[in-house]
Design a protein around this motif. Sequence first.
Motif, short mmCIF file in Angstrom:
data_model
loop_
_atom_site.label_atom_id
_atom_site.label_comp_id
_atom_site.label_asym_id
_atom_site.label_seq_id
_atom_site.Cartn_x
_atom_site.Cartn_y
_atom_site.Cartn_z
N ARG A 141 -59.89 19.84 7.29
CA ARG A 141 -60.37 19.79 6.60
C ARG A 141 -59.88 20.69 5.19
O ARG A 141 -59.21 19.87 4.38
N PRO A 146 -58.49 15.88 -0.83
CA PRO A 146 -60.25 15.05 -1.03
C PRO A 146 -59.89 13.01 -0.92
O PRO A 146 -58.68 13.13 -1.37
N GLY A 147 -60.58 12.26 -0.43
CA GLY A 147 -60.01 11.40 0.64
C GLY A 147 -59.60 11.25 1.21
O GLY A 147 -59.02 10.23 2.03
N TRP A 195 -67.95 15.56 6.27
CA TRP A 195 -67.45 14.90 6.16
C TRP A 195 -68.08 13.24 6.07
O TRP A 195 -69.30 13.75 6.17
N SER A 196 -67.20 12.32 5.51
CA SER A 196 -67.57 11.18 5.63
C SER A 196 -67.83 10.56 7.47
O SER A 196 -65.96 10.70 7.42
N ARG A 198 -66.58 8.03 8.99
CA ARG A 198 -66.48 6.56 9.07
C ARG A 198 -67.23 5.60 10.18
O ARG A 198 -66.79 4.43 9.91
N GLN A 217 -63.18 9.81 10.24
CA GLN A 217 -63.82 10.51 9.01
C GLN A 217 -62.99 10.81 8.20
O GLN A 217 -61.36 11.34 8.12
N THR A 218 -63.50 11.22 6.97
CA THR A 218 -63.03 11.33 5.61
C THR A 218 -63.13 12.55 4.41
O THR A 218 -64.56 12.20 5.02
N PRO A 220 -64.69 14.15 1.20
CA PRO A 220 -65.42 13.24 0.17
C PRO A 220 -64.82 13.46 -0.70
O PRO A 220 -64.31 14.59 -0.36
N ASN A 221 -64.73 12.28 -1.73
CA ASN A 221 -63.54 13.24 -2.74
C ASN A 221 -63.91 13.74 -3.84
O ASN A 221 -62.98 14.94 -4.56
N ASN A 222 -65.25 14.59 -3.37
CA ASN A 222 -65.98 15.98 -4.30
C ASN A 222 -66.15 16.43 -3.59
O ASN A 222 -66.29 17.74 -3.65
N GLY A 223 -65.06 16.87 -2.67
CA GLY A 223 -65.39 17.83 -1.62
C GLY A 223 -64.05 18.21 -1.68
O GLY A 223 -63.96 19.13 -0.72
#
Length: 223
Positions: A141, A146-147, A195-196, A198, A217-218, A220-223
């Motif tokens: 991570r 991000p993303g 994470w997200s 998926r 898993q991705t 998050p764009n704000n993470g």
Amino acid sequence: MSESERDLGEVQREHWQQTYGGHPGMYGEEPSEPAVHAAAAFRTAGAREVLELGAGHGRDALFFAREGFTVLATDFSPVGLAQLRDAAGAQGVAERVTTAVHDARDPLPLADASVDAVFAHMLLCMALSTKEIHALVTEVRRVLTPGGSFIYTVRHTEDAHYRAGIGHGDDIWEHGGFAVHFFSRELVDALAEGWSLREVHAFEEGGLPRRLWRVTQTVPNNG
Ligand SMILES: C[S@@+](CC[C@H](N)C(=O)[O-])C[C@H]1O[C@@H](n2cnc3c(N)ncnc32)[C@H](O)[C@@H]1O
């Protein structure tokens, strides 16, 4: 890391060195099914660079390179990575592939937010403790943008070799000299916290067959 964890890791490293030495290119030249899936997913996400963990002799890293990605392929077996480099030269993709000897129990040799995509086929389920797996996923991570996407596969507790052979504790079982950490669904979910998550896709590989999950898993764009 305790002495016994380090010992098992060192024994496994030697085992993989001898395995690749005795059976060059043992997984063949064709990419794995998860790598074919990952290349499409990474492309859709706009990724350009892929970090592969536990790349072995490179059936998947070389496929990613042939697909146009820039690849950093890591493994703790220099023998496997030497075979990967030879094959990269033979396939004309050497300029897009870099290798690094790296033990997954150590921090990743990359800067924060420096790679778009990470792929690991049957690496997280090697002889790593739950604590080491969590630390590795935290490192993944850290280095992802991000993303960014992380696609990994693991053998799980429905696999025929779960609880067969020599038990090392922490759901690690050794069969034929190969130690495997069989994943529970709880571990997959715990590793996706923050994470997200998926997808968790069940599939089989090889003649046993090995029973695996492919997890996407991705960050998050704000993470
Ligand atoms: C089951 S093989 C899969 C190889 C490759 N991903 C493939 O599918 O062709 C597992 C790989 O993980 C590597 N490996 C095992 N433990 C490792 C560790 N602690 N750090 C880095 N690599 C490791 C082994 O050397 C081996 O190449």
